[in-house]
Design a protein around this motif. Sequence first.
Motif, PDB file in Angstrom:
ATOM      1  N   LYS A 139       0.884  -1.238  -0.097  1.00  0.00           N
ATOM      2  CA  LYS A 139      -0.018  -0.018  -0.085  1.00  0.00           C
ATOM      3  C   LYS A 139       0.676   1.292   0.056  1.00  0.00           C
ATOM      4  O   LYS A 139       0.608   2.235  -0.857  1.00  0.00           O
ATOM      5  N   GLN A 142       2.432   2.060  -3.520  1.00  0.00           N
ATOM      6  CA  GLN A 142       1.587   2.233  -4.722  1.00  0.00           C
ATOM      7  C   GLN A 142       1.535   3.602  -5.256  1.00  0.00           C
ATOM      8  O   GLN A 142       1.895   4.627  -4.459  1.00  0.00           O
ATOM      9  N   THR A 170      -8.625 -11.578 -13.100  1.00  0.00           N
ATOM     10  CA  THR A 170      -8.689 -10.414 -12.030  1.00  0.00           C
ATOM     11  C   THR A 170     -10.262 -10.541 -11.362  1.00  0.00           C
ATOM     12  O   THR A 170     -11.072 -11.420 -11.821  1.00  0.00           O
ATOM     13  N   THR A 172     -13.561  -7.991  -9.293  1.00  0.00           N
ATOM     14  CA  THR A 172     -14.055  -6.797  -8.620  1.00  0.00           C
ATOM     15  C   THR A 172     -13.275  -6.528  -7.211  1.00  0.00           C
ATOM     16  O   THR A 172     -13.460  -5.213  -6.626  1.00  0.00           O
ATOM     17  N   CYS A 174     -10.131  -6.488  -6.430  1.00  0.00           N
ATOM     18  CA  CYS A 174      -8.915  -5.863  -6.772  1.00  0.00           C
ATOM     19  C   CYS A 174      -9.041  -4.804  -7.647  1.00  0.00           C
ATOM     20  O   CYS A 174     -10.002  -4.516  -8.046  1.00  0.00           O
ATOM     21  N   ASN A 175      -7.753  -4.094  -8.138  1.00  0.00           N
ATOM     22  CA  ASN A 175      -7.587  -3.054  -8.975  1.00  0.00           C
ATOM     23  C   ASN A 175      -7.559  -3.665 -10.529  1.00  0.00           C
ATOM     24  O   ASN A 175      -6.592  -3.448 -11.057  1.00  0.00           O
ATOM     25  N   TYR A 176      -8.913  -4.336 -10.843  1.00  0.00           N
ATOM     26  CA  TYR A 176      -8.969  -4.960 -12.220  1.00  0.00           C
ATOM     27  C   TYR A 176      -8.678  -3.977 -13.225  1.00  0.00           C
ATOM     28  O   TYR A 176      -8.338  -4.539 -14.423  1.00  0.00           O
ATOM     29  N   GLY A 177      -9.058  -2.853 -13.089  1.00  0.00           N
ATOM     30  CA  GLY A 177      -8.860  -1.737 -14.306  1.00  0.00           C
ATOM     31  C   GLY A 177      -7.257  -1.388 -14.662  1.00  0.00           C
ATOM     32  O   GLY A 177      -7.203  -1.012 -15.757  1.00  0.00           O
ATOM     33  N   PHE A 178      -6.427  -1.602 -13.690  1.00  0.00           N
ATOM     34  CA  PHE A 178      -5.267  -1.351 -13.716  1.00  0.00           C
ATOM     35  C   PHE A 178      -4.575  -2.060 -15.119  1.00  0.00           C
ATOM     36  O   PHE A 178      -3.900  -1.510 -15.908  1.00  0.00           O
ATOM     37  N   TYR A 179      -5.071  -3.186 -15.401  1.00  0.00           N
ATOM     38  CA  TYR A 179      -4.448  -4.145 -16.485  1.00  0.00           C
ATOM     39  C   TYR A 179      -4.858  -3.606 -17.777  1.00  0.00           C
ATOM     40  O   TYR A 179      -4.396  -3.669 -18.842  1.00  0.00           O
TER      41      TYR A 179
END
Length: 216
Positions: A139, A142, A170, A172, A174-179
């Motif tokens: 954390k 990041q 991934t 929901t 986790c930060n799935y949008g990162f990928y």
Amino acid sequence: MEKITYREICREDYNSIKKLIDEVWNLNQFCDNAQGLEDSLNIYLLSSLLNISYGKAAILDGEVVGILLGKDERQKILFKRRTVLWRLIKSSVSLLFHSTRQMRQQLRNASKISKSEQEMIDAQKKFFTGHIELLIVGKEAQGLGIGKALVDDFISYAIHGNENAIYVQTDTLCNYGFYEHQGFEQLDSTEIALNDDDQITLFLSQYKQGENLQKL
């Protein structure tokens, strides 16, 4: 703050990696005893190490602050499978004697997620050449570009010519949008119900060719 450096993971990193796992996924909330937590962290780590051919750690101020574990199907696995499997079995047996009702529910959830993820892969009816098994950034680290650097390096390692199919799974939680920002496009998604009627969405994404990569 010192410069962030990157190196191959080693067995001496295991405790640091387990701390990252607990920090990000907060497994201690499901454990009411120290041995149960230790067993849970061991199972999470060892199951991730079982079939990987790539493992990199990000180091900041002498501490492991991020890791990426992955697999290129054309490369040899990084650790001896028999050794990792034996340790995984020992931790699993130990957890049977130290688990609580809440912990057992989480294990059932993990099994349900794993089954659904495999079903999504099978439904693609294709051979994937590699995948990202686990990516964690602490954390406090990041926002420093560590995740992007690790993903770029893994993709550079796993790409061979034009015949590549690298995926990541991934959800929901986790930060799935990162990928999506790292060159992955979604192939499939599915919703599953967990305990107390909670629902999460699982995603299967594949890396697109032609992105600019930075090798460590």
